[in-house]
Enzyme design. Structure first.
Site, PDB file in Angstrom:
ATOM      1  N   ARG A   1      -3.597 -10.443   5.348  1.00 33.20           N
ATOM      2  CA  ARG A   1      -4.169  -9.891   3.517  1.00 33.20           C
ATOM      3  C   ARG A   1      -3.004  -9.073   3.084  1.00 33.20           C
ATOM      4  NH1 ARG A   1      -6.273  -6.975  -0.203  1.00 33.20           N
ATOM      5  NH2 ARG A   1      -7.576  -7.970  -0.748  1.00 33.20           N
TER       6      ARG A   1
ATOM      7  N   LYS B   1       0.721  -1.097   0.072  1.00 36.05           N
ATOM      8  CA  LYS B   1       0.150  -0.401   0.061  1.00 36.05           C
ATOM      9  C   LYS B   1       1.354   1.713  -0.463  1.00 36.05           C
ATOM     10  CE  LYS B   1      -4.332  -2.119   1.450  1.00 36.05           C
ATOM     11  NZ  LYS B   1      -5.536  -2.734   2.192  1.00 36.05           N
TER      12      LYS B   1
END
Ligand code: HH2
Length: 427
Positions: A260, A226
């Site tokens: 995740r 991210k």
């Protein structure tokens, strides 16, 4: 570093699978069937490519495959439910019969979740925490599958404390879930790394992950590749592996149950290493390794981790039922069975399993010592005399023992002679 609660093992039923949470940190592999996801958009749009990617992630150690058909990246074009379903359903249908792990569906739309579960998914991952689609909570209740409730908001504005605000969001999600009939045991909380947060907020979430542990529900974190990592390291999306792994390890150290990620192999290795430190797995008295298969003609047959619910214990809460794990080890000379290749000369594993089940699911008793003795009696009776038989060792573990603090394991171990039919026993 916080002390990760140990011995606090939970079981999460996902369709035909049961996930064991708390013993190690699980890995959820990301499978984006989208043209525009921020790091892998367009890579797995074809069913064959998506199936191959899922298989590869499972081979690398993924515990769950998370299939999504709509990108959540800022500025992504919203996708109608029909298009989202059109992308993911063929992939889920192809994967469900063959994957040895559960499939979760990354959607906030009730209609898509229902279609995905009908196609074989057995978990819902809602990045709007049941708060976007008014039908989602009732749908999750009806489908009876676990749901990831992720914190999200449109703007990164937190007038008060960040963690308090996320917890208030979770409280509202839990209220909606309870009102709709979603059992609390079906909920996994995710503070939403990268959603409605600045890089500083995301870093604070990771630093304060331990403050979500006392909500008493499993936790998930999705930091993979991210932009906060790009912000800190000044690296593009394809060069954020080390940053992702660092965050995954910090999550494990804080007590997060599921991480995740896109890069499964690296995460699995790093998490296994982290778990070895923070969860201190029960390697068992022999360090987790089986003793040498044969010592001077003697060998070992072991059935470990047989799990059954029983109503044994001293306290009323225990008598309502809890999980017991049983290890059965048989020491003997298995030469006869090896020569004849005949089950009549060997220990029948299914018979041992049934014997343990009878004892654990049978008449309640108060003490673990009593239960271990009953298991041993049942197993000896079921096995009968066998050539080369020697010793039976039984270990009964109580993973949810009512202790006031974290613990590694509670078990009672005992040994019994196992009568030999034609051979001789150890003494
Ligand atoms: N992050 C993304 C998507 N789904 N679900 C949960 N529970 N937690 C997350 O942090 C999370 C999530 C975004 O990542 P990705 O799927 O790779 O990107 P995109 O949304 O662009 O497809």
């Amino acid at each position: 570093m916080r002390d990760v609660p140990r011995g606090n093992v939970r079981y999460l039923r996902c369709g035909r699978f049961t996930l064991e949470l708390g013993r190690r940190t699980l890995t959820m592999g990301v499978l984006n069937v989208t043209p525009d996801s921020f790091s892998d958009g367009g890579c797995y749009l074809e069913v064959d490519a998506a199936v191959a990617r899922a298989r590869a992630m499972v081979a690398e150690g993924a515990d769950i495959i998370d299939v999504g058909g709509e990108s959540t990246r800022p500025g992504a074009v919203p996708v109608p439910a029909e298009e989202e379903a059109r992308r993911i359903l063929p992939v889920i249908r192809a994967l469900a019969p063959e994957l040895p792990v559960p499939i979760s569906v990354d959607t906030y739309k009730a209609e898509v979740a229902a279609a995905a579960v009908a196609a074989g998914a057995s978990m819902i991952n809602d990045v709007w925490g049941l708060q976007r689609d008014p039908d989602m909570a009732a749908t999750a209740a009806r489908l009876g599958v676990p749901v990831v409730v992720m914190h999200n908001q449109s703007e990164p504005v937190y007038p008060g404390d960040l963690v308090a605000s996320i917890r208030a969001f979770f409280a509202e999600s839990l209220r909606l879930a309870a009102a709709a009939g979603v059992p609390r045991e079906h909920i996994i909380l995710d503070p939403g790394f990268g959603f409605g947060k600045t890089p500083a907020h995301n870093l604070e979430v990771v630093a304060r992950l331990g403050e979500f542990v006392d909500m008493g529900l499993p936790l998930l974190l999705g930091p993979s590749r991210k932009s906060t990592i790009g912000h800190v390291l000044g690296l593009p999306v394809q060069e954020r592996l080390e940053g992702t792994v660092a965050l995954a390890v910090l999550a494990a150290a804080a007590g997060v149950d599921i991480v995740r990620v896109h890069d499964v192999q690296a995460a699995v290795r790093a998490l296994r290493m982290a778990d070895a430190v923070v969860r201190r797995p029960d390697w068992g008295p022999d360090g987790g390794r089986l003793p040498a298969a044969a010592r001077g003609g003697r060998g070992l047959v072991a059935l470990r981790g047989l799990a059954f619910f029983g109503r044994h214990g001293v306290y009323a809460e225990e008598r309502r039922g809890q999980l017991f794990r049983v290890d059965v080890e048989l020491e003997g000379d298995f030469e006869a069975a090896a020569c004849s290749d005949d089950l009549a000369d060997a220990a029948d594993y299914a018979g041992i399993y049934e014997a343990v089940r009878r004892a654990v699911e049978g008449e309640p008793c108060r003490l673990l010592e009593t239960l271990a003795a009953r298991v041993a009696d049942e197993v000896v009776a079921a096995l009968g005399a066998r050539p080369g038989a020697g010793w039976l060792r039984v270990r009964v573990h109580k993973p949810a023992a009512p202790l006031p603090g974290p613990f590694g394991d509670v078990f009672v171990e005992l040994e019994r002679p196992w009568p030999a039919g034609r051979g001789e026993s150890r003494k």
